[in-house]
Design a protein around this motif. Structure first.
Motif, PDB file in Angstrom:
ATOM      1  N   ASP A  31      35.680  28.496  45.291  1.00 53.60           N
ATOM      2  CA  ASP A  31      34.974  28.615  46.577  1.00 53.60           C
ATOM      3  C   ASP A  31      34.725  30.066  46.979  1.00 53.60           C
ATOM      4  OD1 ASP A  31      37.574  29.291  47.005  1.00 53.60           O
ATOM      5  OD2 ASP A  31      37.919  27.919  48.670  1.00 53.60           O
ATOM      6  N   LEU A  32      34.654  30.970  45.983  1.00 48.58           N
ATOM      7  CA  LEU A  32      34.326  32.364  46.273  1.00 48.58           C
ATOM      8  C   LEU A  32      32.826  32.582  46.109  1.00 48.58           C
ATOM      9  CD1 LEU A  32      37.301  34.196  44.510  1.00 48.58           C
ATOM     10  CD2 LEU A  32      37.133  33.317  46.841  1.00 48.58           C
ATOM     11  N   GLN A  33      32.332  33.669  46.675  1.00 48.35           N
ATOM     12  CA  GLN A  33      30.886  33.919  46.714  1.00 48.35           C
ATOM     13  C   GLN A  33      30.419  34.544  45.407  1.00 48.35           C
ATOM     14  OE1 GLN A  33      29.655  35.966  50.227  1.00 48.35           O
ATOM     15  NE2 GLN A  33      27.535  36.175  49.578  1.00 48.35           N
ATOM     16  N   ILE A  34      29.368  33.986  44.846  1.00 52.58           N
ATOM     17  CA  ILE A  34      28.812  34.484  43.590  1.00 52.58           C
ATOM     18  C   ILE A  34      28.252  35.891  43.784  1.00 52.58           C
ATOM     19  CG2 ILE A  34      26.995  34.102  41.860  1.00 52.58           C
ATOM     20  CD1 ILE A  34      27.337  31.146  42.240  1.00 52.58           C
ATOM     21  N   ALA A  35      28.325  36.696  42.707  1.00 54.33           N
ATOM     22  CA  ALA A  35      27.801  38.070  42.677  1.00 54.33           C
ATOM     23  C   ALA A  35      28.524  38.985  43.660  1.00 54.33           C
ATOM     24  CB  ALA A  35      26.302  38.083  42.936  1.00 54.33           C
ATOM     25  N   THR A  36      29.753  38.675  43.982  1.00 59.84           N
ATOM     26  CA  THR A  36      30.564  39.487  44.890  1.00 59.84           C
ATOM     27  C   THR A  36      31.813  39.945  44.144  1.00 59.84           C
ATOM     28  OG1 THR A  36      29.779  38.247  46.794  1.00 59.84           O
ATOM     29  CG2 THR A  36      31.798  39.524  47.090  1.00 59.84           C
ATOM     30  N   ARG A  37      32.209  41.204  44.403  1.00 61.14           N
ATOM     31  CA  ARG A  37      33.409  41.747  43.770  1.00 61.14           C
ATOM     32  C   ARG A  37      34.614  41.453  44.656  1.00 61.14           C
ATOM     33  NH1 ARG A  37      34.015  44.941  39.568  1.00 61.14           N
ATOM     34  NH2 ARG A  37      35.928  46.162  39.307  1.00 61.14           N
ATOM     35  N   TYR A  38      35.708  40.980  44.037  1.00 56.57           N
ATOM     36  CA  TYR A  38      36.912  40.597  44.771  1.00 56.57           C
ATOM     37  C   TYR A  38      38.154  41.252  44.149  1.00 56.57           C
ATOM     38  CZ  TYR A  38      34.666  36.709  47.294  1.00 56.57           C
ATOM     39  OH  TYR A  38      33.869  35.940  48.118  1.00 56.57           O
ATOM     40  N   ARG A  39      39.135  41.445  44.995  1.00 56.50           N
ATOM     41  CA  ARG A  39      40.495  41.667  44.519  1.00 56.50           C
ATOM     42  C   ARG A  39      41.237  40.361  44.754  1.00 56.50           C
ATOM     43  NH1 ARG A  39      41.903  45.709  47.412  1.00 56.50           N
ATOM     44  NH2 ARG A  39      41.567  47.335  45.839  1.00 56.50           N
ATOM     45  N   VAL A  40      41.725  39.742  43.682  1.00 54.63           N
ATOM     46  CA  VAL A  40      42.336  38.428  43.793  1.00 54.63           C
ATOM     47  C   VAL A  40      43.802  38.488  43.362  1.00 54.63           C
ATOM     48  CG1 VAL A  40      40.199  37.121  43.503  1.00 54.63           C
ATOM     49  CG2 VAL A  40      41.508  37.772  41.499  1.00 54.63           C
ATOM     50  N   PHE A  41      44.621  37.759  44.085  1.00 54.30           N
ATOM     51  CA  PHE A  41      46.029  37.621  43.744  1.00 54.30           C
ATOM     52  C   PHE A  41      46.299  36.147  43.487  1.00 54.30           C
ATOM     53  CE2 PHE A  41      50.381  36.572  44.997  1.00 54.30           C
ATOM     54  CZ  PHE A  41      51.095  37.439  44.169  1.00 54.30           C
ATOM     55  N   GLY A  42      47.032  35.872  42.424  1.00 56.13           N
ATOM     56  CA  GLY A  42      47.321  34.479  42.111  1.00 56.13           C
ATOM     57  C   GLY A  42      48.084  34.344  40.820  1.00 56.13           C
ATOM     58  N   ARG A  43      47.880  33.187  40.132  1.00 55.72           N
ATOM     59  CA  ARG A  43      48.620  32.875  38.925  1.00 55.72           C
ATOM     60  C   ARG A  43      47.646  32.619  37.772  1.00 55.72           C
ATOM     61  NH1 ARG A  43      50.295  27.891  41.470  1.00 55.72           N
ATOM     62  NH2 ARG A  43      48.752  28.592  42.989  1.00 55.72           N
ATOM     63  N   VAL A  44      47.949  33.262  36.644  1.00 55.31           N
ATOM     64  CA  VAL A  44      47.126  33.113  35.451  1.00 55.31           C
ATOM     65  C   VAL A  44      47.807  32.156  34.480  1.00 55.31           C
ATOM     66  CG1 VAL A  44      46.207  34.271  33.413  1.00 55.31           C
ATOM     67  CG2 VAL A  44      46.020  35.358  35.638  1.00 55.31           C
ATOM     68  N   SER A  45      47.028  31.184  33.977  1.00 57.38           N
ATOM     69  CA  SER A  45      47.488  30.266  32.932  1.00 57.38           C
ATOM     70  C   SER A  45      46.391  30.201  31.883  1.00 57.38           C
ATOM     71  CB  SER A  45      47.759  28.872  33.502  1.00 57.38           C
ATOM     72  OG  SER A  45      48.077  27.958  32.478  1.00 57.38           O
ATOM     73  N   GLY A  46      46.601  30.914  30.776  1.00 55.45           N
ATOM     74  CA  GLY A  46      45.551  31.011  29.777  1.00 55.45           C
ATOM     75  C   GLY A  46      44.360  31.753  30.355  1.00 55.45           C
ATOM     76  N   ARG A  47      43.202  31.082  30.378  1.00 60.53           N
ATOM     77  CA  ARG A  47      41.995  31.676  30.970  1.00 60.53           C
ATOM     78  C   ARG A  47      41.703  31.086  32.346  1.00 60.53           C
ATOM     79  NH1 ARG A  47      37.263  30.540  27.670  1.00 60.53           N
ATOM     80  NH2 ARG A  47      36.231  31.445  29.471  1.00 60.53           N
ATOM     81  N   ARG A  48      42.679  30.412  32.933  1.00 58.41           N
ATOM     82  CA  ARG A  48      42.517  29.896  34.291  1.00 58.41           C
ATOM     83  C   ARG A  48      43.238  30.809  35.274  1.00 58.41           C
ATOM     84  NH1 ARG A  48      40.547  24.643  34.892  1.00 58.41           N
ATOM     85  NH2 ARG A  48      40.221  23.610  32.888  1.00 58.41           N
ATOM     86  N   PHE A  49      42.578  31.045  36.387  1.00 56.25           N
ATOM     87  CA  PHE A  49      43.177  31.871  37.439  1.00 56.25           C
ATOM     88  C   PHE A  49      43.243  31.030  38.706  1.00 56.25           C
ATOM     89  CE2 PHE A  49      44.109  35.030  40.455  1.00 56.25           C
ATOM     90  CZ  PHE A  49      44.486  36.192  39.808  1.00 56.25           C
ATOM     91  N   ILE A  50      44.463  30.716  39.145  1.00 54.56           N
ATOM     92  CA  ILE A  50      44.646  29.943  40.376  1.00 54.56           C
ATOM     93  C   ILE A  50      44.766  30.943  41.509  1.00 54.56           C
ATOM     94  CG2 ILE A  50      46.090  28.315  41.625  1.00 54.56           C
ATOM     95  CD1 ILE A  50      46.320  28.453  37.853  1.00 54.56           C
TER      96      ILE A  50
ATOM     97  N   ALA B  55      42.222  36.119  48.124  1.00 55.78           N
ATOM     98  CA  ALA B  55      41.060  36.849  47.622  1.00 55.78           C
ATOM     99  C   ALA B  55      40.496  37.734  48.711  1.00 55.78           C
ATOM    100  CB  ALA B  55      39.990  35.874  47.123  1.00 55.78           C
ATOM    101  N   THR B  56      40.248  39.010  48.376  1.00 56.00           N
ATOM    102  CA  THR B  56      39.692  39.969  49.335  1.00 56.00           C
ATOM    103  C   THR B  56      38.395  40.516  48.777  1.00 56.00           C
ATOM    104  OG1 THR B  56      41.926  40.599  50.028  1.00 56.00           O
ATOM    105  CG2 THR B  56      40.114  42.082  50.647  1.00 56.00           C
ATOM    106  N   PRO B  57      37.258  40.300  49.471  1.00 56.45           N
ATOM    107  CA  PRO B  57      35.992  40.862  48.969  1.00 56.45           C
ATOM    108  C   PRO B  57      36.011  42.384  49.066  1.00 56.45           C
ATOM    109  CG  PRO B  57      35.681  39.845  51.126  1.00 56.45           C
ATOM    110  CD  PRO B  57      37.076  39.526  50.712  1.00 56.45           C
ATOM    111  N   LEU B  58      35.404  43.060  48.090  1.00 55.42           N
ATOM    112  CA  LEU B  58      35.364  44.510  48.041  1.00 55.42           C
ATOM    113  C   LEU B  58      33.936  44.990  48.246  1.00 55.42           C
ATOM    114  CD1 LEU B  58      37.683  45.106  44.951  1.00 55.42           C
ATOM    115  CD2 LEU B  58      38.314  45.147  47.374  1.00 55.42           C
TER     116      LEU B  58
END
Length: 449
Positions: free
Chosen positions: A397-416, A420-423
């Protein structure tokens, strides 16, 4: 032979509707005008002591199209007509046909003094089972077919006032409830739909499992499953059990309760190389081949999706509807529950994930991290690119073509994503990065080395 559609409950009490119903049994023998004339003669010959419905029944019997007892129904290309008492009703289910269109099917178990038989209803008539009640008598025109047992596919059906007696033992056999200890494997969201009378009803379904296999659990009271998460083991009491070629179902009754258990109920998957044509299976395996979703138009003119993937074995999994657009990645492990097996046009076995089944990605080990990147839409779904790796993000649910700093959990190539903070984008820095992509000899400052 033409047959009418299922008349409404009010229409079924109308004598003229009943006459039209019976005329469908003999419309290849008599014209409608001749049929009506003979009905009038029947009524007159009985001194007006019988009504049009009774006269129509007598005339149909004279023409060799009499109503059968259930025990006398055999597999035959001819149509049959009979009376039966409704002793069991299966809620209408939607399914995906081979061409991708949506259909609806329901089953009614009918009984008389000689036996019982399954009546199969399709599409509009399947939706009409909401208007029936256990214990009512109905009159049927249908075509018998042979499966594991004789069943009748309905062409027309109406309620009737005919008295039908069945034994107490047979009556009990259709109303017995069951208790089961099982694990909640998959849980759907409640969905609301409108009945024919305009009222609304809400239904919720779960797929449950124990060491013997999978089953569907259906309730018209979603509060039964409040606070019950996927993966928990429960005891379900007072549910009605039904089984068919399509699997086992437990339908909640007024007295049904769902009670969490402390102990864990076991469940096992079928090895993919042991999946055969027909039957219902649950499998687990790593995705080895993944095709993109394909959009198509059903015969009703609606847009839908289908997707094919293969798990180790190999075994083809076909996913229908919106779930075909869910993000899947090669190398991930998936679990498929309660899916029907069939032979495809190439003669290979495949599992069809549609109505009444579920599919999910098995989460791997996760690691908390923070990265910066740009959101874009990739073939796998909503994604984030940090300059080196493309991650599929959840929730998307993040905005396309926008740069973010995201914090979460990585599992393989999935990022939960947990946060999220837009930059803000620096235009000069963006131009410098673009120039470096075009000509790697340029530094980020735009100066040639």
């Amino acid at each position: 032979m033409s047959v009418p559609r299922w008349p409404s409950r009010h229409g079924s009490r109308n004598e003229r509707a009943a006459v039209r119903f019976h005329y469908a049994l003999v419309d290849d023998i008599l014209s409608r005008e001749e049929f009506d004339r003979r009905i009038d003669e029947k009524i007159a010959s009985h001194g007006g002591a019988i009504d049009e419905t009774a006269a129509a029944l007598l005339l149909v019997d004279e023409l060799g199209r009499s109503h059968l007892k259930i025990q006398a129904i055999t597999s035959s290309p001819s149509l049959v007509s009979f009376f039966g008492k409704v002793v069991q009703i299966t809620d209408p289910k939607d399914f995906t046909r081979d061409d991708g269109s949506t259909g609806y099917v329901s089953r009614i178990e009918l009984a008389d003094s000689t036996g019982s038989i399954s009546l199969v209803l399709w599409d509009e008539m399947a939706a009409g089972v909401q208007e029936l009640e256990i214990g009512v008598a109905i009159e049927v025109i249908g075509r018998p077919k042979k499966g594991q047992r004789i069943e009748v596919h309905a062409l027309a059906i109406r309620e009737t006032s005919v008295e039908i007696s069945i034994s107490e033992e047979r009556s009990r056999s259709f109303s017995s409830n069951a208790d089961i200890d099982a694990r909640i494997l998959a849980l759907s969201s409640p969905r609301t739909f409108s009945r024919r009378d305009g009222s609304e009803a809400t239904i919720q379904e779960a797929i449950i499992g124990d060491p013997t296999g999978c089953a569907r659990f259906i309730t018209w009271d979603p509060s039964l499953l409040d606070g019950i998460p996927e993966g928990i083991s429960v005891r379900i009491t007072g549910a009605k059990r039904r089984s068919s070629d399509e699997g086992v179902e437990y339908i909640a009754q007024e007295e049904t309760r769902v009670i969490p258990l402390d102990e864990e109920i076991g469940f096992s998957f079928t090895p993919s190389n042991e999946v055969h044509d027909k039957g219902v299976y649950s499998v687990r395996g790593e995705i080895i081949t993944l095709h993109p979703p394909r959009q198509f138009t059903t015969r009703r003119g609606e847009l839908s999706w289908v997707r094919n993937l293969f798990i180790e074995g190999p075994l083809r999994i076909v996913i229908w509807g919106d779930r075909a657009c869910d993000p899947f990645l090669s190398g991930e492990t998936i679990e498929v529950y309660n899916a029907g097996a069939r032979l495809n046009r190439y003669g290979d076995v495949e599992l069809s994930v549609g109505f009444g089944s579920a599919i999910r990605v098995v989460p791997g080990e996760t690691e908390e991290t923070e990265i910066e990147g740009v959101i874009f839409l990739s073939p796998e779904g909503m994604s984030l690119f940090d300059g080196k790796t493309i991650f599929i993000i959840e929730p998307p649910d993040l905005q396309i073509a926008t740069r973010y700093r995201v914090f979460g959990r990585v599992s393989g190539r999935r990022f939960i994503v947990d946060q999220a903070t837009p930059l803000a984008t620096d235009p000069e820095s963006l131009l410098a990065r673009a120039a470096a992509l075009i000509d790697p000899s340029l530094s980020p400052s735009g100066v040639r080395h």
